[in-house]
Design a protein around this motif. Sequence first.
Motif, PDB file in Angstrom:
ATOM      1  N   THR A 143     -54.845   2.284  26.608  1.00 57.59           N
ATOM      2  CA  THR A 143     -53.638   2.938  27.129  1.00 57.59           C
ATOM      3  C   THR A 143     -53.983   4.255  27.815  1.00 57.59           C
ATOM      4  O   THR A 143     -53.416   4.587  28.868  1.00 57.59           O
ATOM      5  CB  THR A 143     -52.632   3.189  25.986  1.00 57.59           C
ATOM      6  OG1 THR A 143     -52.321   1.943  25.349  1.00 57.59           O
ATOM      7  CG2 THR A 143     -51.352   3.821  26.505  1.00 57.59           C
TER       8      THR A 143
ATOM      9  N   TYR B  69     -48.073   0.011  31.942  1.00 60.65           N
ATOM     10  CA  TYR B  69     -48.452  -0.850  30.830  1.00 60.65           C
ATOM     11  C   TYR B  69     -47.215  -1.131  29.994  1.00 60.65           C
ATOM     12  O   TYR B  69     -46.200  -0.436  30.106  1.00 60.65           O
ATOM     13  CB  TYR B  69     -49.552  -0.219  29.973  1.00 60.65           C
ATOM     14  CG  TYR B  69     -49.199   1.156  29.432  1.00 60.65           C
ATOM     15  CD1 TYR B  69     -48.583   1.311  28.198  1.00 60.65           C
ATOM     16  CD2 TYR B  69     -49.459   2.296  30.181  1.00 60.65           C
ATOM     17  CE1 TYR B  69     -48.250   2.561  27.713  1.00 60.65           C
ATOM     18  CE2 TYR B  69     -49.126   3.560  29.711  1.00 60.65           C
ATOM     19  CZ  TYR B  69     -48.521   3.681  28.469  1.00 60.65           C
ATOM     20  OH  TYR B  69     -48.172   4.912  28.001  1.00 60.65           O
TER      21      TYR B  69
ATOM     22  N   TYR C 179     -48.803  -1.072  25.005  1.00 55.24           N
ATOM     23  CA  TYR C 179     -50.146  -0.509  25.061  1.00 55.24           C
ATOM     24  C   TYR C 179     -50.909  -1.178  26.195  1.00 55.24           C
ATOM     25  O   TYR C 179     -50.590  -2.289  26.609  1.00 55.24           O
ATOM     26  CB  TYR C 179     -50.907  -0.747  23.745  1.00 55.24           C
ATOM     27  CG  TYR C 179     -50.346  -0.026  22.543  1.00 55.24           C
ATOM     28  CD1 TYR C 179     -50.742   1.278  22.248  1.00 55.24           C
ATOM     29  CD2 TYR C 179     -49.436  -0.646  21.700  1.00 55.24           C
ATOM     30  CE1 TYR C 179     -50.239   1.948  21.145  1.00 55.24           C
ATOM     31  CE2 TYR C 179     -48.924   0.016  20.583  1.00 55.24           C
ATOM     32  CZ  TYR C 179     -49.328   1.314  20.311  1.00 55.24           C
ATOM     33  OH  TYR C 179     -48.831   1.968  19.236  1.00 55.24           O
TER      34      TYR C 179
END
Length: 315
Positions: free
Chosen positions: A287, A297, A300
Amino acid sequence: SMILGEQYVMMVGGQVNTTGVCTYGDVRLYNGSTPYQGRVEVCINDTWGTVCDDSWGSVDATVICKQLEYAYTGYGKYYTNAYFGAGSGTIWFDNVACTSSNTKLVQCSSNPIGEEDCSHSEDAGVGCEAPCDNGQLRLADGYIPNEGRVEICMSNVWGTVCDDYFTSVDAQVVCKKLGYLTTDALAFSSAHFGSGTGDIFLDNVGCSGTESSLLDCSYVSGNSISCTYGHNEDVGVRCQVDSSNTCTYGDVRLVGSSNQYEGRVEVCINDTWGTVCDDSWGSVDATVICIQLGYAYTGYGKYYTNAYFGAGSGT
């Protein structure tokens, strides 16, 4: 709200706002880690709904990529079983069966709109790539960023180049286009970096070395291509890097994937690119890489181990 590509997707209590006015037949991708992948949602009668994954496949996914004017290699990637999460509201399409001539989902064969026997656990998804320009080049499946199978973009489709008559002079044009040195450019034949997929766009390439693009060189295309062994003749190139070009301490990049949003992590330390060992590597670390690169994203970043994108070199 959140931005998805060029569209704003309004959120209400964590669910898609299905009441916003949209144009009949529009499609969008939702809940992917990049704007170019996600759950397929389609607008029918001013309401966004989903598509059931019954009979869903690569040809159907390709039509979605075409409609959104996103790129793909060979075919769009298809996903089933609510890979990008279960949607809500109406499931508009079931048993979709597109053909290669379709350019919009609503042109494809399917059950009558709204007639389905699915649940949202069967929502279909699609993976496309960022739009590309005609003649744009990339190197795929190399062990280092400056080598790999030559892939060229034509009309938002990535394809390969046949190795017939392809020489180091042609390789120089590829390297120059990609910002590398032209000296000591090497050409590799017989799918040295692995066989590609999809179309073979160019054959019998003949450059003088002064061109700025392979499309400025002589070549044959379409039905004139005579690559006897198909993708087993995909050409590859290795370029030389200008060692005087330094990087900034702490910079990171992703290498070894045909998708710019994933790859082997490389980091710049003391003007030198090196890799990161996977010991204790996890989703929180991934991340941080996504955040540093300014990429999106979901939850994560995805993490990969065991040189999933190929072994690097150097430090």
